[in-house]
Each structure stands twice: as C-alpha cells, then as structure tokens.
Design a protein around this motif. Structure first.
Motif, PDB file in Angstrom:
ATOM      1  N   HIS A 131       1.285  -1.001  -0.303  1.00 54.10           N
ATOM      2  CA  HIS A 131      -0.534   0.110   0.443  1.00 54.10           C
ATOM      3  C   HIS A 131       0.531   1.226  -0.050  1.00 54.10           C
ATOM      4  CE1 HIS A 131      -2.612   2.901   2.787  1.00 54.10           C
ATOM      5  NE2 HIS A 131      -3.472   2.932   1.318  1.00 54.10           N
ATOM      6  N   TYR A 132       1.540   0.842   0.449  1.00 53.02           N
ATOM      7  CA  TYR A 132       3.023   2.359   0.710  1.00 53.02           C
ATOM      8  C   TYR A 132       4.110   2.176  -0.732  1.00 53.02           C
ATOM      9  CZ  TYR A 132       1.452   2.092   5.581  1.00 53.02           C
ATOM     10  OH  TYR A 132       0.583   1.837   7.070  1.00 53.02           O
ATOM     11  N   PHE A 133       3.566   1.488  -1.529  1.00 53.12           N
ATOM     12  CA  PHE A 133       4.716   1.771  -2.943  1.00 53.12           C
ATOM     13  C   PHE A 133       4.544   2.841  -3.541  1.00 53.12           C
ATOM     14  CE2 PHE A 133       5.590   1.187  -7.672  1.00 53.12           C
ATOM     15  CZ  PHE A 133       6.173   0.238  -7.513  1.00 53.12           C
ATOM     16  N   ASP A 134       6.193   3.241  -3.204  1.00 49.81           N
ATOM     17  CA  ASP A 134       6.415   4.515  -4.166  1.00 49.81           C
ATOM     18  C   ASP A 134       6.774   4.511  -5.304  1.00 49.81           C
ATOM     19  OD1 ASP A 134       7.037   6.886  -5.105  1.00 49.81           O
ATOM     20  OD2 ASP A 134       8.204   7.989  -3.528  1.00 49.81           O
ATOM     21  N   PRO A 135       6.947   3.972  -6.800  1.00 60.45           N
ATOM     22  CA  PRO A 135       7.148   3.732  -8.253  1.00 60.45           C
ATOM     23  C   PRO A 135       8.495   5.047  -8.428  1.00 60.45           C
ATOM     24  CG  PRO A 135       5.164   4.607  -7.888  1.00 60.45           C
ATOM     25  CD  PRO A 135       4.894   5.062  -7.243  1.00 60.45           C
ATOM     26  N   ALA A 136       8.609   6.448  -7.431  1.00 57.94           N
ATOM     27  CA  ALA A 136       9.510   6.996  -7.993  1.00 57.94           C
ATOM     28  C   ALA A 136      11.007   6.790  -6.607  1.00 57.94           C
ATOM     29  CB  ALA A 136       9.538   8.605  -7.669  1.00 57.94           C
ATOM     30  N   SER A 137      10.894   6.109  -6.048  1.00 51.75           N
ATOM     31  CA  SER A 137      12.061   5.962  -5.320  1.00 51.75           C
ATOM     32  C   SER A 137      12.603   4.015  -5.585  1.00 51.75           C
ATOM     33  CB  SER A 137      11.440   5.211  -3.481  1.00 51.75           C
ATOM     34  OG  SER A 137      12.162   5.572  -2.768  1.00 51.75           O
ATOM     35  N   SER A 138      14.376   4.323  -5.244  1.00 51.47           N
ATOM     36  CA  SER A 138      14.123   2.954  -5.655  1.00 51.47           C
ATOM     37  C   SER A 138      15.313   2.946  -4.535  1.00 51.47           C
ATOM     38  CB  SER A 138      15.495   3.445  -6.796  1.00 51.47           C
ATOM     39  OG  SER A 138      16.127   3.683  -7.180  1.00 51.47           O
ATOM     40  N   PRO A 139      16.367   1.157  -4.505  1.00 55.74           N
ATOM     41  CA  PRO A 139      16.993   0.761  -3.095  1.00 55.74           C
ATOM     42  C   PRO A 139      17.926   1.934  -3.372  1.00 55.74           C
ATOM     43  CG  PRO A 139      16.556  -1.508  -4.559  1.00 55.74           C
ATOM     44  CD  PRO A 139      15.394   0.227  -4.723  1.00 55.74           C
ATOM     45  N   GLN A 140      19.101   2.539  -4.604  1.00 58.92           N
ATOM     46  CA  GLN A 140      19.693   2.957  -5.140  1.00 58.92           C
ATOM     47  C   GLN A 140      19.693   5.012  -4.877  1.00 58.92           C
ATOM     48  OE1 GLN A 140      18.156   1.350  -7.392  1.00 58.92           O
ATOM     49  NE2 GLN A 140      19.880  -0.255  -6.619  1.00 58.92           N
ATOM     50  N   LYS A 141      18.020   4.870  -4.416  1.00 57.80           N
ATOM     51  CA  LYS A 141      18.017   6.079  -4.510  1.00 57.80           C
ATOM     52  C   LYS A 141      16.557   6.726  -3.677  1.00 57.80           C
ATOM     53  CE  LYS A 141      17.693  11.395  -5.631  1.00 57.80           C
ATOM     54  NZ  LYS A 141      17.868  12.112  -7.006  1.00 57.80           N
ATOM     55  N   PRO A 142      16.744   5.654  -2.110  1.00 59.84           N
ATOM     56  CA  PRO A 142      15.427   5.868  -1.210  1.00 59.84           C
ATOM     57  C   PRO A 142      14.998   7.431  -0.833  1.00 59.84           C
ATOM     58  CG  PRO A 142      17.293   4.382  -0.736  1.00 59.84           C
ATOM     59  CD  PRO A 142      18.070   5.625  -1.563  1.00 59.84           C
ATOM     60  N   ARG A 143      13.373   6.939  -0.752  1.00 61.07           N
ATOM     61  CA  ARG A 143      12.803   8.219  -0.407  1.00 61.07           C
ATOM     62  C   ARG A 143      12.166   9.094   1.118  1.00 61.07           C
ATOM     63  NH1 ARG A 143       8.430  11.223  -4.148  1.00 61.07           N
ATOM     64  NH2 ARG A 143       9.803  11.865  -5.376  1.00 61.07           N
ATOM     65  N   TRP A 144      12.237   7.510   1.707  1.00 55.09           N
ATOM     66  CA  TRP A 144      11.112   7.193   2.804  1.00 55.09           C
ATOM     67  C   TRP A 144      11.917   6.491   3.758  1.00 55.09           C
ATOM     68  CZ3 TRP A 144       7.965  10.685   2.843  1.00 55.09           C
ATOM     69  CH2 TRP A 144       7.850  11.392   1.051  1.00 55.09           C
ATOM     70  N   ASP A 145      12.304   6.545   5.026  1.00 59.95           N
ATOM     71  CA  ASP A 145      12.446   5.569   5.843  1.00 59.95           C
ATOM     72  C   ASP A 145      11.696   5.765   6.705  1.00 59.95           C
ATOM     73  OD1 ASP A 145      15.016   7.062   4.828  1.00 59.95           O
ATOM     74  OD2 ASP A 145      15.725   7.665   6.598  1.00 59.95           O
ATOM     75  N   LEU A 146      12.270   4.665   7.727  1.00 61.87           N
ATOM     76  CA  LEU A 146      11.304   4.678   8.957  1.00 61.87           C
ATOM     77  C   LEU A 146      12.214   3.920  10.294  1.00 61.87           C
ATOM     78  CD1 LEU A 146      12.280   0.607   9.732  1.00 61.87           C
ATOM     79  CD2 LEU A 146      10.438   0.509   7.835  1.00 61.87           C
ATOM     80  N   VAL A 147      11.246   4.405  11.565  1.00 62.18           N
ATOM     81  CA  VAL A 147      12.106   3.532  12.840  1.00 62.18           C
ATOM     82  C   VAL A 147      11.709   2.661  13.576  1.00 62.18           C
ATOM     83  CG1 VAL A 147      13.470   6.194  12.751  1.00 62.18           C
ATOM     84  CG2 VAL A 147      11.382   5.433  14.260  1.00 62.18           C
ATOM     85  N   ASP A 148      12.359   2.304  13.630  1.00 59.37           N
ATOM     86  CA  ASP A 148      11.990   0.883  15.054  1.00 59.37           C
ATOM     87  C   ASP A 148      11.465   1.239  16.419  1.00 59.37           C
ATOM     88  OD1 ASP A 148      12.536  -0.958  12.886  1.00 59.37           O
ATOM     89  OD2 ASP A 148      13.909  -1.881  14.021  1.00 59.37           O
ATOM     90  N   VAL A 149       9.994   1.131  16.883  1.00 52.82           N
ATOM     91  CA  VAL A 149       9.502   1.494  18.085  1.00 52.82           C
ATOM     92  C   VAL A 149       8.819   0.378  19.132  1.00 52.82           C
ATOM     93  CG1 VAL A 149       7.902   2.828  18.819  1.00 52.82           C
ATOM     94  CG2 VAL A 149       7.751   3.392  16.394  1.00 52.82           C
ATOM     95  N   ALA A 150       9.586   0.545  20.502  1.00 54.96           N
ATOM     96  CA  ALA A 150       8.729  -0.292  21.293  1.00 54.96           C
ATOM     97  C   ALA A 150       8.145  -0.038  22.273  1.00 54.96           C
ATOM     98  CB  ALA A 150      10.480  -0.531  21.867  1.00 54.96           C
TER      99      ALA A 150
END
Length: 146
Positions: A76-95
């Motif tokens: 659902h969060y797929f971004d066709p404009a992003s690539s592993p060579q040039k990532p656009r979005w980040d995440l963090v791990d939450v506990a």
DNA sequence: GCCAACGTTGGC
DNA sequence: GCCAACGTTGGC
C-alpha cells in the motif's frame, strides 16, 4: 507519533514490539523521523477514534533507515518514484514502554498552555510525527498522573 | 460517513 | 512558477 488504533494501537505494540514504523509518506514527518535517536521516548497518540489523545509511551530502538515498503509494488506504501539506489522514505523501530492510566484527550491538550503553539492541536493538522518540547513533556507526565 | 484542511501532482 | 485537481488525514 500518531496512529489509528483500528489499524495499529498501543495495545498492538505491547504485543508486537519492536515494530518498524513504516508507511510515513510526508516529507516533514520523515525529517522528524530522521532526527530521532535510539533511546528517545515517544508519546503515542490515537487518532480517528472515540477519544483522540495521548495514550502512553514508546521508545525508539533503531534509528532511521530506508523503509522497504517503498520498493514493494504489492505494498500500500509503494512509491514508484523511489529506488534502493535513491530511497525517499525512512522508518524507525518503535518499542512499547507503557500505557497511561488514562487517555490524555485532545480536548485537555487544547486546554493546556504548553500546547497552544503545537501543530498537534491545530485544526487540519496532518503531521503524524512531530516534536514535543520539554515543557510539553512535563505537562503530559503531570496530566498522566506520573 | 462527512467534510475541512492540507500536501502533492501535473498541465500550462 | 502558478494553481486547479486530486488524494489523504483526522475531528466530529
């Protein structure tokens, strides 16, 4: 950090922790994610529910890294404009850390002086990750009976 | 479920 | 670079 409890609640986090916080697709929110450090405490906010407000505490247990769902066409969060060579979005791990004895409602935040300038109480605000000042932290912990 | 507020996209 | 159209968020 905000979440819709019908999608993923603090109770869910208590049972599944740590959790990669994926799906952030707003540049300002992403930049706040990037500023987070391991060990940072996080206020957990429930939105789109009977009593929107802060329900407890979580903690950052891994710093920002590329969100793998951005490359996944089936996500659902797929971004066709992003690539592993040039990532656009980040995440963090939450506990999970703890649930407050009672919800600190949006209404009570609106009534608290320390939150008058916070985007959190502003109508139409859509930031799902936003910073909290030391004064706001004090106010929250006091309201949570801690 | 409605709709106001907002961010993003894309035509021009 | 403007701005209308569109999609999404989130209180109610």
């Amino acid at each position: 950090m905000k979440t819709e409890p019908s999608v993923f609640s603090l109770e869910d986090l208590a049972h599944r922790s740590p959790e990669p916080w994926d799906g952030i697709r707003n540049y300002q929110a992403r930049n706040f994610l990037r500023s987070m450090q391991v060990g940072d405490d996080v206020l957990f906010y429930h939105s789109r529910c009977p009593i929107p407000g802060i329900v407890g505490l979580a903690r950052i247990c891994a710093a920002a890294r590329p969100d793998p769902t951005q490359y996944d066409p089936s996500s659902h969060y797929f971004d066709p404009a992003s690539s592993p060579q040039k990532p656009r979005w980040d995440l963090v791990d939450v506990a999970y850390v703890r649930s407050f004895p009672r919800t600190i409602s949006l209404d009570s935040l609106k009534a608290h002086p320390a939150f008058q300038d916070s985007p959190l109480i502003r109508k139409g605000n859509r930031l799902s990750v936003l910073p909290i000042t030391p004064t706001q932290w004090e106010g929250i912990l006091a309201m949570a009976d801690m």
